[in-house]
Design a protein around this motif. Structure first.
Motif, PDB file in Angstrom:
ATOM      1  N   ASP A 118       0.835  -1.202   0.000  1.00 55.24           N
ATOM      2  CA  ASP A 118       0.000   0.000   0.000  1.00 55.24           C
ATOM      3  C   ASP A 118       0.877   1.263   0.000  1.00 55.24           C
ATOM      4  N   GLY A 119       0.659   2.117  -0.994  1.00 55.83           N
ATOM      5  CA  GLY A 119       1.371   3.387  -1.058  1.00 55.83           C
ATOM      6  C   GLY A 119       2.645   3.378  -1.869  1.00 55.83           C
ATOM      7  N   LEU A 120       3.129   2.194  -2.265  1.00 51.02           N
ATOM      8  CA  LEU A 120       4.421   2.127  -2.944  1.00 51.02           C
ATOM      9  C   LEU A 120       4.446   2.974  -4.217  1.00 51.02           C
ATOM     10  N   HIS A 121       3.390   2.914  -5.008  1.00 50.99           N
ATOM     11  CA  HIS A 121       3.373   3.655  -6.269  1.00 50.99           C
ATOM     12  C   HIS A 121       3.394   5.172  -6.052  1.00 50.99           C
ATOM     13  N   ASP A 122       2.967   5.636  -4.882  1.00 51.97           N
ATOM     14  CA  ASP A 122       2.990   7.070  -4.595  1.00 51.97           C
ATOM     15  C   ASP A 122       4.415   7.597  -4.438  1.00 51.97           C
ATOM     16  N   TYR A 124       7.260   5.733  -5.718  1.00 55.14           N
ATOM     17  CA  TYR A 124       8.155   5.173  -6.712  1.00 55.14           C
ATOM     18  C   TYR A 124       8.512   6.232  -7.758  1.00 55.14           C
ATOM     19  N   GLY A 125       9.808   6.430  -7.947  1.00 53.22           N
ATOM     20  CA  GLY A 125      10.286   7.437  -8.886  1.00 53.22           C
ATOM     21  C   GLY A 125      10.473   8.803  -8.264  1.00 53.22           C
ATOM     22  N   LYS A 126      10.079   8.957  -6.993  1.00 55.34           N
ATOM     23  CA  LYS A 126      10.237  10.240  -6.297  1.00 55.34           C
ATOM     24  C   LYS A 126      11.204  10.116  -5.120  1.00 55.34           C
ATOM     25  N   SER A 127      11.002   9.107  -4.285  1.00 49.66           N
ATOM     26  CA  SER A 127      11.941   8.879  -3.183  1.00 49.66           C
ATOM     27  C   SER A 127      12.275   7.398  -3.020  1.00 49.66           C
ATOM     28  N   VAL A 128      11.602   6.547  -3.750  1.00 51.02           N
ATOM     29  CA  VAL A 128      11.905   5.115  -3.787  1.00 51.02           C
ATOM     30  C   VAL A 128      12.187   4.746  -5.242  1.00 51.02           C
ATOM     31  N   HIS A 205       3.669  14.075  -0.490  1.00 49.71           N
ATOM     32  CA  HIS A 205       4.121  14.603  -1.778  1.00 49.71           C
ATOM     33  C   HIS A 205       5.221  13.736  -2.402  1.00 49.71           C
ATOM     34  N   GLY A 206       5.079  12.427  -2.267  1.00 54.67           N
ATOM     35  CA  GLY A 206       6.030  11.516  -2.873  1.00 54.67           C
ATOM     36  C   GLY A 206       7.299  11.281  -2.080  1.00 54.67           C
ATOM     37  N   GLN A 207       7.428  11.944  -0.926  1.00 52.28           N
ATOM     38  CA  GLN A 207       8.629  11.787  -0.108  1.00 52.28           C
ATOM     39  C   GLN A 207       8.323  10.845   1.060  1.00 52.28           C
ATOM     40  N   LEU A 208       8.994   9.716   1.073  1.00 54.07           N
ATOM     41  CA  LEU A 208       8.769   8.707   2.102  1.00 54.07           C
ATOM     42  C   LEU A 208       9.193   9.227   3.474  1.00 54.07           C
ATOM     43  N   GLU A 209       8.381   8.925   4.494  1.00 56.73           N
ATOM     44  CA  GLU A 209       8.701   9.318   5.870  1.00 56.73           C
ATOM     45  C   GLU A 209       8.830   8.113   6.797  1.00 56.73           C
TER      46      GLU A 209
END
Length: 301
Positions: A118-122, A124-128, A205-209
């Motif tokens: 859950d949430g991986l695609h949010d 991916y390409g931004k911080s993962v 905003h695409g940045q993993l916390e």
């Protein structure tokens, strides 16, 4: 009219092949349905003189350079069929058009299947990301995660990413895939291993916390890398009876020749080579040399 080469795929491999063949005065048609695997990528790295280039900018520059060679055409259309017909190949498009070519270059690349998290695609390409050589520098010294569900991949990726950050967490997402020896090797380098299932990636905003596990435990992370399952983006290698390797890649010689005469392949579709822009482009150049060499030899028979 029978053209010299039909290139299926308009990524760096296909475009570089088109450039080289255009300069060799070969008639070329590039089929590009404009659905690149790196569509989520913000910047591409590791390509000398183009480090940090945006993928769309790279493609625009490539198209502009190729346009100076009148024997090369690019069509934004999907190929739906291909078959061997006597001494040529017949290519069918989604529009019903039929084209004949002396040779075919498969530069169709791969498609990737990410772990179901859950949430991986949010993120991916931004911080993962998938490639530490492409994006590791931007994440250096941050608390990172490696998400991998296959043993050897997980062990290898964790060791590679450690070069960019020693604050590293390896998550196997509910899979017990590491040997005791592998876990001990990672522990000695301070790499944490969590085998619990991941229930969500959280951030803004695409940045993993942070990462949330099924145990309700959470780990703070600011980015990372994920391994994915890679499959051929098109069936044409198998349709044409090209030999495939154990990893599902198209087998070629150093000049991109497949085991089927007149069929060549380049780029990520080979599988087993690093998935980097510069390597795909180089493979396209080599395959173009193979195409031109073989066409020239046939003209002197």
């Amino acid at each position: 009219m029978i053209i010299d080469c039909a290139i299926i795929g308009g990524g760096p491999a296909g475009l570089n092949a088109a450039l080289v063949l255009g300069r060799a005065r070969r008639t070329v048609l590039v089929f590009d349905e404009n659905q690149p695997r790196n569509a989520v990528t913000q910047e591409s790295h590791g390509f000398l003189t183009r480090d940090g280039v945006k993928p769309n900018e790279f493609r625009a520059i490539a198209h502009q350079e190729i346009s100076t060679y009148p024997s090369v055409e690019i069509q934004h259309v999907r190929v739906t069929g291909i078959r061997h017909a006597d001494d040529s190949f017949e290519i069918t498009t989604e529009k019903g058009d039929l084209l004949s070519a002396k040779t075919v270059l498969l530069a169709t690349g791969l498609k990737e299947i990410l772990p179901t998290i859950d949430g991986l695609h949010d993120y991916y390409g931004k911080s993962v990301f998938s490639c530490p050589y492409c994006d590791g520098w931007e994440l250096k010294e941050k608390p990172l995660v490696v998400i991998a569900e296959e043993g050897q991949q997980a062990f290898h990726m964790a060791k590679i990413v450690w070069n960019w950050s020693h604050d590293l967490l390896l998550c196997t997402n509910g899979h017990q895939i590491l040997t005791e020896a592998q876990q001990e090797t990672l522990r000695k380098k301070g790499i944490q291993v969590v085998e619990d299932r991941i229930t969500a990636l959280v951030g803004k905003h695409g940045q993993l916390e942070r990462i949330v596990f099924a145990t309700q435990e959470e780990k703070r992370r600011e980015g990372g890398f994920v391994t994915s399952q890679l499959l051929q983006a098109s069936p044409f290698g198998e349709v044409l009876s090209c030999e495939m390797n154990v990893m599902g890649g198209i087998v070629t010689d150093p000049l991109g020749r497949t085991t089927v005469p007149g069929v060549y392949a380049a780029g990520d579709a080979l599988v087993g080579v690093p998935h980097q822009l510069i390597i795909a482009a180089a493979a396209g150049s080599r395959a173009a040399a193979g195409v031109n060499t073989d066409l020239t030899e046939s003209e002197f028979l």
